[in-house]
Every structure is written in structure tokens, then in C-alpha cells.
Design an enzyme around this catalytic site. Structure first.
Site, PDB file in Angstrom:
ATOM      1  N   TYR A   1      57.018  38.418  26.006  1.00 29.95           N
ATOM      2  CA  TYR A   1      57.440  39.808  26.203  1.00 29.95           C
ATOM      3  C   TYR A   1      57.682  40.091  27.681  1.00 29.95           C
ATOM      4  O   TYR A   1      58.759  40.551  28.079  1.00 29.95           O
ATOM      5  CB  TYR A   1      56.374  40.776  25.648  1.00 29.95           C
ATOM      6  CG  TYR A   1      56.532  42.186  26.179  1.00 29.95           C
ATOM      7  CD1 TYR A   1      57.623  42.959  25.822  1.00 29.95           C
ATOM      8  CD2 TYR A   1      55.588  42.736  27.063  1.00 29.95           C
ATOM      9  CE1 TYR A   1      57.793  44.260  26.332  1.00 29.95           C
ATOM     10  CE2 TYR A   1      55.739  44.026  27.568  1.00 29.95           C
ATOM     11  CZ  TYR A   1      56.841  44.774  27.202  1.00 29.95           C
ATOM     12  OH  TYR A   1      57.005  46.039  27.708  1.00 29.95           O
TER      13      TYR A   1
ATOM     14  N   LYS B   1      61.158  40.985  29.794  1.00 28.64           N
ATOM     15  CA  LYS B   1      61.340  42.214  30.581  1.00 28.64           C
ATOM     16  C   LYS B   1      61.652  41.847  32.040  1.00 28.64           C
ATOM     17  O   LYS B   1      62.491  42.485  32.680  1.00 28.64           O
ATOM     18  CB  LYS B   1      60.086  43.093  30.520  1.00 28.64           C
ATOM     19  CG  LYS B   1      59.808  43.741  29.172  1.00 28.64           C
ATOM     20  CD  LYS B   1      60.867  44.722  28.722  1.00 28.64           C
ATOM     21  CE  LYS B   1      60.879  46.014  29.507  1.00 28.64           C
ATOM     22  NZ  LYS B   1      61.817  47.012  28.913  1.00 28.64           N
TER      23      LYS B   1
ATOM     24  N   THR C   1      58.088  47.516  32.825  1.00 26.75           N
ATOM     25  CA  THR C   1      56.639  47.486  32.621  1.00 26.75           C
ATOM     26  C   THR C   1      55.916  46.841  33.804  1.00 26.75           C
ATOM     27  O   THR C   1      56.498  46.010  34.521  1.00 26.75           O
ATOM     28  CB  THR C   1      56.332  46.683  31.340  1.00 26.75           C
ATOM     29  OG1 THR C   1      54.940  46.424  31.264  1.00 26.75           O
ATOM     30  CG2 THR C   1      57.050  45.337  31.325  1.00 26.75           C
ATOM     31  N   ASP C   2      54.633  47.180  33.960  1.00 27.51           N
ATOM     32  CA  ASP C   2      53.832  46.519  34.997  1.00 27.51           C
ATOM     33  C   ASP C   2      53.515  45.066  34.626  1.00 27.51           C
ATOM     34  O   ASP C   2      53.083  44.282  35.476  1.00 27.51           O
ATOM     35  CB  ASP C   2      52.534  47.310  35.261  1.00 27.51           C
ATOM     36  CG  ASP C   2      51.629  47.455  34.040  1.00 27.51           C
ATOM     37  OD1 ASP C   2      51.993  46.988  32.945  1.00 27.51           O
ATOM     38  OD2 ASP C   2      50.540  48.054  34.185  1.00 27.51           O
ATOM     39  N   GLU C   3      53.745  44.694  33.348  1.00 25.28           N
ATOM     40  CA  GLU C   3      53.382  43.338  32.922  1.00 25.28           C
ATOM     41  C   GLU C   3      54.226  42.265  33.604  1.00 25.28           C
ATOM     42  O   GLU C   3      53.851  41.097  33.618  1.00 25.28           O
ATOM     43  CB  GLU C   3      53.505  43.197  31.398  1.00 25.28           C
ATOM     44  CG  GLU C   3      52.583  44.137  30.669  1.00 25.28           C
ATOM     45  CD  GLU C   3      52.259  43.712  29.247  1.00 25.28           C
ATOM     46  OE1 GLU C   3      52.560  42.571  28.873  1.00 25.28           O
ATOM     47  OE2 GLU C   3      51.685  44.536  28.524  1.00 25.28           O
TER      48      GLU C   3
HETATM   49  P1  NAD Z   1      58.609  50.938  20.915  1.00 27.37           P
HETATM   50  O1  NAD Z   1      58.444  49.547  20.411  1.00 27.37           O
HETATM   51  O2  NAD Z   1      57.719  52.009  20.412  1.00 27.37           O
HETATM   52  O3  NAD Z   1      60.111  51.429  20.663  1.00 27.37           O
HETATM   53  C1  NAD Z   1      61.223  50.606  20.876  1.00 27.37           C
HETATM   54  C2  NAD Z   1      62.444  51.309  20.298  1.00 27.37           C
HETATM   55  O4  NAD Z   1      63.607  50.504  20.570  1.00 27.37           O
HETATM   56  C3  NAD Z   1      62.402  51.485  18.785  1.00 27.37           C
HETATM   57  O5  NAD Z   1      62.858  52.769  18.421  1.00 27.37           O
HETATM   58  C4  NAD Z   1      63.349  50.411  18.264  1.00 27.37           C
HETATM   59  O6  NAD Z   1      63.954  50.738  17.011  1.00 27.37           O
HETATM   60  C5  NAD Z   1      64.366  50.355  19.394  1.00 27.37           C
HETATM   61  N1  NAD Z   1      65.079  49.062  19.452  1.00 27.37           N
HETATM   62  C6  NAD Z   1      64.518  47.828  19.428  1.00 27.37           C
HETATM   63  N2  NAD Z   1      65.482  46.889  19.469  1.00 27.37           N
HETATM   64  C7  NAD Z   1      66.673  47.550  19.558  1.00 27.37           C
HETATM   65  C8  NAD Z   1      68.030  47.141  19.652  1.00 27.37           C
HETATM   66  N3  NAD Z   1      68.354  45.844  19.664  1.00 27.37           N
HETATM   67  N4  NAD Z   1      68.993  48.086  19.726  1.00 27.37           N
HETATM   68  C9  NAD Z   1      68.665  49.411  19.708  1.00 27.37           C
HETATM   69  N5  NAD Z   1      67.406  49.854  19.589  1.00 27.37           N
HETATM   70  C10 NAD Z   1      66.415  48.939  19.527  1.00 27.37           C
HETATM   71  O7  NAD Z   1      58.521  50.817  22.509  1.00 27.37           O
HETATM   72  P2  NAD Z   1      57.845  51.794  23.569  1.00 27.37           P
HETATM   73  O8  NAD Z   1      56.402  51.504  23.632  1.00 27.37           O
HETATM   74  O9  NAD Z   1      58.329  53.155  23.317  1.00 27.37           O
HETATM   75  O10 NAD Z   1      58.494  51.225  24.915  1.00 27.37           O
HETATM   76  C11 NAD Z   1      59.764  51.695  25.341  1.00 27.37           C
HETATM   77  C12 NAD Z   1      60.148  50.962  26.628  1.00 27.37           C
HETATM   78  O11 NAD Z   1      59.167  51.215  27.628  1.00 27.37           O
HETATM   79  C13 NAD Z   1      60.223  49.448  26.479  1.00 27.37           C
HETATM   80  O12 NAD Z   1      61.324  48.998  27.238  1.00 27.37           O
HETATM   81  C14 NAD Z   1      58.909  48.952  27.078  1.00 27.37           C
HETATM   82  O13 NAD Z   1      59.077  47.676  27.632  1.00 27.37           O
HETATM   83  C15 NAD Z   1      58.676  49.987  28.150  1.00 27.37           C
HETATM   84  N6  NAD Z   1      57.262  50.239  28.501  1.00 27.37           N
HETATM   85  C16 NAD Z   1      56.353  50.527  27.519  1.00 27.37           C
HETATM   86  C17 NAD Z   1      55.036  50.821  27.887  1.00 27.37           C
HETATM   87  C18 NAD Z   1      53.990  51.168  26.839  1.00 27.37           C
HETATM   88  O14 NAD Z   1      52.827  51.300  27.170  1.00 27.37           O
HETATM   89  N7  NAD Z   1      54.347  51.342  25.575  1.00 27.37           N
HETATM   90  C19 NAD Z   1      54.658  50.812  29.229  1.00 27.37           C
HETATM   91  C20 NAD Z   1      55.624  50.498  30.192  1.00 27.37           C
HETATM   92  C21 NAD Z   1      56.916  50.235  29.822  1.00 27.37           C
HETATM   93  O1  DAU Z   2      51.238  47.551  30.575  1.00 29.28           O
HETATM   94  C1  DAU Z   2      52.354  48.059  29.909  1.00 29.28           C
HETATM   95  C2  DAU Z   2      52.454  47.434  28.536  1.00 29.28           C
HETATM   96  O2  DAU Z   2      51.411  48.012  27.757  1.00 29.28           O
HETATM   97  C3  DAU Z   2      53.807  47.647  27.880  1.00 29.28           C
HETATM   98  O3  DAU Z   2      54.793  46.981  28.625  1.00 29.28           O
HETATM   99  C4  DAU Z   2      53.796  47.109  26.439  1.00 29.28           C
HETATM  100  O4  DAU Z   2      55.020  47.417  25.806  1.00 29.28           O
HETATM  101  C5  DAU Z   2      52.657  47.779  25.692  1.00 29.28           C
HETATM  102  O5  DAU Z   2      52.573  47.233  24.387  1.00 29.28           O
HETATM  103  C6  DAU Z   2      51.333  47.564  26.420  1.00 29.28           C
HETATM  104  O6  DAU Z   2      50.963  46.176  26.394  1.00 29.28           O
HETATM  105  P1  DAU Z   2      49.445  45.703  26.125  1.00 29.28           P
HETATM  106  O7  DAU Z   2      49.474  44.325  25.632  1.00 29.28           O
HETATM  107  O8  DAU Z   2      48.604  46.015  27.302  1.00 29.28           O
HETATM  108  O9  DAU Z   2      49.067  46.758  24.947  1.00 29.28           O
HETATM  109  P2  DAU Z   2      48.241  46.587  23.582  1.00 29.28           P
HETATM  110  O10 DAU Z   2      48.052  47.954  23.049  1.00 29.28           O
HETATM  111  O11 DAU Z   2      48.839  45.566  22.687  1.00 29.28           O
HETATM  112  O12 DAU Z   2      46.842  46.038  24.095  1.00 29.28           O
HETATM  113  C7  DAU Z   2      46.071  46.740  25.057  1.00 29.28           C
HETATM  114  C8  DAU Z   2      44.849  45.906  25.355  1.00 29.28           C
HETATM  115  O13 DAU Z   2      44.007  45.899  24.194  1.00 29.28           O
HETATM  116  C9  DAU Z   2      45.153  44.446  25.645  1.00 29.28           C
HETATM  117  O14 DAU Z   2      44.258  43.977  26.632  1.00 29.28           O
HETATM  118  C10 DAU Z   2      44.892  43.735  24.339  1.00 29.28           C
HETATM  119  C11 DAU Z   2      43.789  44.565  23.711  1.00 29.28           C
HETATM  120  N1  DAU Z   2      43.786  44.628  22.236  1.00 29.28           N
HETATM  121  C12 DAU Z   2      44.935  45.010  21.610  1.00 29.28           C
HETATM  122  C13 DAU Z   2      44.979  45.102  20.224  1.00 29.28           C
HETATM  123  C14 DAU Z   2      46.269  45.495  19.521  1.00 29.28           C
HETATM  124  C15 DAU Z   2      42.624  44.352  21.513  1.00 29.28           C
HETATM  125  O15 DAU Z   2      41.584  44.027  22.097  1.00 29.28           O
HETATM  126  N2  DAU Z   2      42.677  44.438  20.153  1.00 29.28           N
HETATM  127  C16 DAU Z   2      43.807  44.797  19.477  1.00 29.28           C
HETATM  128  O16 DAU Z   2      43.793  44.837  18.211  1.00 29.28           O
END
Ligand code: NAD
Ligand code: DAU
Length: 364
Positions: A160, A164, A135-137
Site C-alpha cells: 500500500y 502511494k 499518507t504519512d506511511e
Molecule cells: P477508502 O478506502 O475509504 O475510500 C476509497 C474510495 O476510492 C472508495 O469510495 C472507492 O470506491 C474509491 N475507489 C477505489 N478505487 C477506485 C478507482 N479505481 N476508481 C475510482 N474510485 C475508486 O479510503 P479513505 O480512507 O477515505 O482514503 C482516501 C485517501 O486518503 C486515500 O488516497 C488514502 O491513501 C488517503 N489517506 C487515508 C488516511 C486514512 O487514515 N484513512 C490517512 C491519510 C491518507
Molecule cells: O497513517 C495513515 C494510514 O492510516 C492511511 O494511509 C491508511 O489508508 C489507513 O488505513 C491507515 O493505515 P493503518 O494501517 O495505520 O490503519 P489500520 O486501521 O489498518 O490500523 C491501525 C493500527 O491498528 C495498525 O498499527 C494496525 C493495528 N490493527 C489494525 C486492525 C485492523 C490491529 O491491531 N488490529 C486490527 O484488527
């Protein structure tokens, strides 16, 4: 020749979109999906593909060394794409333990299994790849200007992102120390189908549809760089196929938006597509500013120049198009959302796989 690819976390948001992409467009891959089915893992995300001949689902934990090693051997795994993680920042603030366990120990366990099978037992080849999805975080928080590049120093600020970052360091260490053929991607915020409704976009869509308050943290001026999930999945395939071993690639949407802007847009799209609120008010009236997220990162913005220059990848979807498709998907998949919200999706495994219970691969 068919290659067996281990996808971890394939029942989550991005993992499910990735498995869908592979099974629809890459006939030379057999996908082994290892997923623990935590609250974020939903078998319904891949229900229509459950009996696809190029797909095997394994219910299990990436922290289970014996299971993971056994999967490498029994499926002759040559490629890993590692999505499985605890992924929600707010949950990491309330309970960081699961993040340390899955994101750090789980990644370590996968790396060890790959090292043993490919390097120690000599079952690898020049084609092996271990792609870690990050992730970019990990880069921390930007001020009003500047971008994250692959050279930006790590500065994670939530449990988190710290977990990562730790996993990214381990992955790189396995390349430098053992020569494990790793690739790393750091992506910005994804949006699209199958996202769990704890994340900003599906949460706001669901609340706005039902006329419930839309909780915006702080003043709503935090900025994220939004990318359509299909673009992310295509970028991962590109890195897998053409990326240089040992390298990391930033992936982003060139699409910075303030949270408030996103929520206002969702309100307007819903006002356009579904019936008005009983009050007759526009949905923007539901916006409610609430206490800020502790340590809330101000701005993320990705410089995706490296993947564009070196691998020729750019996002295909314009935000206006992707967000309309996303809204449409959630509106036309109301039962999916209802099942997630009432928890009944978690019964799905028990019902669908009842006949498989007792078979080794379907146990945790
Ligand atoms: P998600 O939370 O939707 O899905 C996570 C999945 O992993 C689920 O299916 C869960 O059951 C499985 N899981 C969790 N713990 C596990 C374990 N111990 N063993 C096996 N499976 C397990 O997550 P996502 O949003 O799809 O993100 C996927 C990946 O991409 C993550 O590594 C996250 O850090 C990365 N990522 C997400 C975003 C985003 O915007 N969502 C952006 C950049 C990177
Ligand atoms: O940048 C990549 C990341 O993006 C991934 O690594 C994470 O897995 C993914 O969850 C996401 O993280 P964020 O914290 O940016 O996503 P989230 O959807 O939780 O929140 C997006 C923005 O919106 C953040 O600035 C917080 C804000 N927010 C979020 C929620 C859930 C609100 O203002 N209200 C809310 O109820």
C-alpha cells in the site's frame, strides 16, 4: 463564478466527509464525484446529497482514460482533489495488484488527463490545482523519537505505502517536468464517521458492541498519530486555497497513541454508553492479542509545523472530543454499519440509479 471540482473516491471515508464539507460550506464549488464503488465505496455515505444542485455523481474508474478525459471536457474541470485509492494495508499484503493498478496507474491517468486538458488543449487557467491526497506511511516507520517532516526521505514498507509513494513521485514529476500545478498532502491516521469497518476504530467498536474478540496485532504498542477526519478535510481546503503550487504539506493530529490505548478507551466508552456484556465483564476482557501484521510499521508521528506556520492550519478537534463524537455516531448509525457488514450497501447503487443505467456518465 462556479468552479467545477473533480473529487475522486468521494464515496469512501475521507472523500465523503470532504464532499459533505464542500456542499455545506462552499457554495461556489460544483462537485463532480468520480467513484468506482469498490467494496470501500458506499453511495449511502452521500445519499442525502444525491440530488443537491451542486453535486454530480459519476460511477467510473480513474484508470479509464477515455472517461476521465471526457469528464474534464464535459464539466470544464479546473480543480482536482484525488482521494480514490485502495487504502487498506492488510488487503495490500494479501493482494497487491489492485493497489498498483488504482494507486499508480489511476493517478497517472488523472495526471495525463489534467495535463492534456489544462496545458496541451489550453483549457486551463492560473487557478488550476491538482491536489493529491497521500499518507504519512510513505515515510516508513519511526523509532521511539523523531517526526516525519516534508523533508523526510521516502521509505515505504507495505505494498500500500509503496504504491502511494510511487503516485506521490509521479505527481511531483508532473510539476517539475510539465509545470502541472500540483499540491500534495501527507496525512496521519484519520478517524470519524463513515469509515469502513476493516480499519482499527470502527472494527473494534463493532466487535466490542457485539461482545466479539478484539484482535490486537502483536503486543498493541505500535503507535499512530490520530486526526479527526473533519480536521483533515479542512486542512485540504486550506491547502487548496492557500498552498504554494508544487509544495507538499504534512497533516497530523499531534496525537500519538498506542493501539492498545485506543482499544481500551473504546471499550471504556462503550461500557459507559451501552448495556453491559452478558458475562458482566468489562469490554476490555474481549482484547485478544493475535499474530502481528507482516512488516508492521512501529510508529508514525507527523510534524505539522509547515502547514501551521505557512497556512495557519491546526486541528480544531481535541482527541477526547472527536473520539466521543465518533463513538456516538457509530452507535446512532447502526443501520449504516449493518448494511456495510451484510453487503446490502452494494445493492444501493442498483436500486437508486436504476433509471440512470445506460446514460454515459453513469457507466464504468
Ligand atoms: P477508502 O478506502 O475509504 O475510500 C476509497 C474510495 O476510492 C472508495 O469510495 C472507492 O470506491 C474509491 N475507489 C477505489 N478505487 C477506485 C478507482 N479505481 N476508481 C475510482 N474510485 C475508486 O479510503 P479513505 O480512507 O477515505 O482514503 C482516501 C485517501 O486518503 C486515500 O488516497 C488514502 O491513501 C488517503 N489517506 C487515508 C488516511 C486514512 O487514515 N484513512 C490517512 C491519510 C491518507
Ligand atoms: O497513517 C495513515 C494510514 O492510516 C492511511 O494511509 C491508511 O489508508 C489507513 O488505513 C491507515 O493505515 P493503518 O494501517 O495505520 O490503519 P489500520 O486501521 O489498518 O490500523 C491501525 C493500527 O491498528 C495498525 O498499527 C494496525 C493495528 N490493527 C489494525 C486492525 C485492523 C490491529 O491491531 N488490529 C486490527 O484488527
Amino acid at each position: 463564478m462556479t468552479q467545477h471540482i473533480l473529487v475522486t473516491g468521494g464515496c469512501g471515508f475521507i472523500g465523503a466527509n470532504f464532499v459533505r464539507l464542500l456542499l455545506s460550506q462552499y457554495s461556489d464549488w460544483h462537485v463532480v464525484n468520480l467513484d468506482k464503488l469498490t467494496y470501500a465505496g458506499n453511495l449511502e455515505n452521500l445519499a442525502d446529497l444525491a440530488s443537491h444542485p451542486s453535486y454530480t455523481f459519476v460511477h467510473g474508474d480513474i484508470c479509464n482514460r477515455a472517461l476521465v478525459s471526457d469528464l474534464f471536457r464535459s464539466h470544464n474541470i479546473q480543480t482536482v482533489v484525488h482521494f480514490a485509492a485502495e487504502s487498506h494495508v492488510d488487503r495490500s499484503i494479501v493482494g497487491p495488484g489492485a493497489f498498483v493498478e488504482t494507486n499508480i496507474t489511476g493517478t497517472f491517468c488523472l495526471l495525463e488527463s489534467a495535463r492534456k486538458f489544462w496545458l496541451e488543449e489550453g483549457q486551463g487557467s492560473g487557478k488550476n490545482r491538482f491536489l493529491h491526497v497521500s499518507t504519512d506511511e510513505v515515510f516508513g516507520s519511526l523509532g521511539p523519537t523523531g517526526y516525519f517532516t516534508e523533508e523526510t526521505s521516502y521509505d515505504p514498507r507495505s505494498p500500500y505505502s509503496a504504491s502511494k509513494a510511487a503516485s506521490d513521485h509521479l505527481v511531483r514529476a508532473y510539476y517539475h517536468t510539465y509545470g502541472l500545478p500540483i499540491l500534495l498532502t501527507n496525512c496521519s491516521n484519520n478517524y470519524g464517521p463513515y469509515q469502513f469497518p476493516e480499519k482499527l476504530i470502527p472494527l473494534m467498536l463493532n466487535n466490542a458492541q457485539h461482545g466479539r474478540p478484539l484482535p490486537i496485532y502483536g503486543d498493541g504498542s505500535n503507535i499512530r498519530d490520530w486526526l479527526y477526519v473533519v480536521d483533515h478535510c479542512e486542512a485540504i481546503v486550506r491547502v487548496l486555497e492557500q498552498g504554494a503550487v508544487g509544495e507538499s504539506y504534512n497533516i497530523g493530529g499531534h496525537n500519538e497513541k498506542k493501539n492498545l490505548e485506543i482499544v481500551e478507551l473504546l471499550c471504556d466508552l462503550l461500557d459507559e454508553k451501552v448495556s453491559a456484556l452478558p458475562s458482566g465483564q468489562p469490554r476490555r476482557s474481549l482484547i485478544t492479542f493475535v499474530r502481528d501484521r507482516p512488516g508492521h510499521d512501529r510508529r508514525y508521528a507527523i510534524d505539522a509545523g509547515k502547514i501551521e506556520r505557512e497556512l495557519g492550519w491546526r486541528p480544531r478537534f481535541k482527541f477526547e472530543e472527536g473520539i466521543r463524537q465518533t463513538v456516538e455516531w457509530y452507535l446512532t448509525h447502526r443501520p449504516w454499519m449493518d448494511n456495510v457488514l451484510d453487503g446490502s450497501y452494494q445493492q444501493y447503487y442498483a436500486n437508486m440509479y436504476a433509471n440512470l443505467v445506460g446514460k454515459p456518465e453513469y457507466k464504468i
